[in-house]
Design an enzyme around this catalytic site. Sequence first.
Site, short mmCIF file in Angstrom:
data_model
loop_
_atom_site.label_atom_id
_atom_site.label_comp_id
_atom_site.label_asym_id
_atom_site.label_seq_id
_atom_site.Cartn_x
_atom_site.Cartn_y
_atom_site.Cartn_z
N ASN A 33 0.84 -1.12 0.07
CA ASN A 33 -0.05 0.02 0.17
C ASN A 33 0.77 1.21 -0.05
O ASN A 33 1.43 1.33 1.11
CB ASN A 33 -1.01 -0.09 1.28
CG ASN A 33 -1.41 1.18 1.53
OD1 ASN A 33 -1.68 1.90 0.51
ND2 ASN A 33 -2.38 1.25 2.73
N LYS B 80 0.24 4.26 -0.11
CA LYS B 80 -0.50 5.71 0.49
C LYS B 80 -0.32 6.77 -0.13
O LYS B 80 -0.43 6.61 -1.44
CB LYS B 80 0.22 5.59 1.84
CG LYS B 80 -0.05 4.25 2.78
CD LYS B 80 0.33 4.59 4.11
CE LYS B 80 0.10 3.24 4.88
NZ LYS B 80 0.20 3.18 6.32
N HIS C 241 -9.33 1.02 5.67
CA HIS C 241 -8.13 1.16 6.37
C HIS C 241 -8.38 2.31 7.36
O HIS C 241 -9.09 3.20 7.55
CB HIS C 241 -7.12 1.82 5.23
CG HIS C 241 -5.76 1.81 5.70
ND1 HIS C 241 -5.22 2.49 6.52
CD2 HIS C 241 -4.77 0.85 5.42
CE1 HIS C 241 -3.87 2.39 6.87
NE2 HIS C 241 -3.70 1.35 6.17
N GLU D 146 -6.74 4.58 8.53
CA GLU D 146 -6.46 6.02 7.98
C GLU D 146 -7.76 6.72 7.67
O GLU D 146 -8.17 7.82 7.72
CB GLU D 146 -5.20 6.09 7.32
CG GLU D 146 -3.90 5.92 8.00
CD GLU D 146 -2.70 5.36 7.10
OE1 GLU D 146 -2.68 5.61 5.79
OE2 GLU D 146 -1.82 5.07 7.80
N GLU E 222 -5.23 -5.33 10.95
CA GLU E 222 -4.10 -4.17 11.21
C GLU E 222 -4.21 -3.37 12.49
O GLU E 222 -5.16 -2.33 12.62
CB GLU E 222 -4.44 -3.04 10.19
CG GLU E 222 -4.03 -3.80 8.72
CD GLU E 222 -3.56 -2.70 7.55
OE1 GLU E 222 -2.33 -3.02 7.27
OE2 GLU E 222 -4.26 -1.69 7.47
N GLY F 33 2.67 2.04 10.90
CA GLY F 33 3.44 3.29 10.82
C GLY F 33 4.25 3.49 12.04
O GLY F 33 4.93 4.22 12.27
N SER G 122 3.48 -2.47 10.44
CA SER G 122 4.81 -2.39 10.71
C SER G 122 5.54 -3.93 10.20
O SER G 122 6.47 -4.28 10.87
CB SER G 122 5.40 -2.21 11.91
OG SER G 122 5.28 -0.65 12.39
P1 PGA Z 1 3.04 0.14 7.66
O1 PGA Z 1 1.47 0.38 7.06
O2 PGA Z 1 3.53 -1.10 7.24
O3 PGA Z 1 3.75 1.45 7.57
O4 PGA Z 1 2.84 -0.10 9.33
C1 PGA Z 1 0.55 -0.61 7.00
C2 PGA Z 1 -0.63 -0.15 6.31
O5 PGA Z 1 -1.39 0.90 6.64
O6 PGA Z 1 -1.40 -0.83 5.54
#
Ligand code: PGA
Length: 253
Positions: free
Chosen positions: A10, A12, A97, A99, A168, A174, A214
Amino acid sequence: MNRKKLIAGNHKMYTTLAEGIQLAKDVHNLLKSKAEQVDILIIPPFTHLFAVSGILKNTPFFTGAQNCSSEKEGAYTGEISASMIHSAGASFVLVGHSERRNYFNETEEQLHQKIKQALNAGLQVIFCFGEPLEIREAGGYKTYILNQLHTLKGFSGEEWNAITLAYEPVWAIGTGKNADKEQAQEVHAFCRQWISENISAETAQNTRILYGGSVKPENAADLLSMPDIDGALVGGASLQASSFAAIVNASLV
Ligand code: PGA
């Protein structure tokens, strides 16, 4: 139990168009010999989707979008519909997601509508869910996750063929701090049990449940060795072709 692993990157809101195209080409070059053994999915920003899908056309690689509208079409300035995504060459879309849930206040009701639109447009859905830190620490994460899974009620067994789950935990996204393999396995097994009870035992066995938060080359093999972890949704580490490739390679051991 014969679920092919799926590793998704992803991107982003990162990369210019030129950078996104280069990243897709690099990933393809590094991993083309592996793509029969594991499903590899690139999820660039909307603006890159048509170009990246074109580059990966006639390869076993998949592309996907990070979001879609809950509406089919209409006067919704700035929105992107599921059928537009499909027509741009993508075969997957992320829904829910954290976010999107947190920064854009997406509700479970909207997410249900988005899944409907995506399935009707012929897309495969990756439904993301997971608890924030305070819920994890207070211990109520299973109840919290059950509420999120409720969004998936009402879809038929056949529709479930196009649904993938992605656990997640918000505290792992992140942050550099991943869920450890036992923590992730516990939730994945819990979700599979929920599918078995609410959809069917067969659907539970066939549905892929990805872990995200992560995921890095250093922890991927450990996480992906667990029986109910069927792949990874990778954010930060997917922005470098080499680290994404290392994660894909870790899924093959
Ligand atoms: P990350 O993000 O691997 O940077 O923790 C995962 C995600 O948001 O799908």
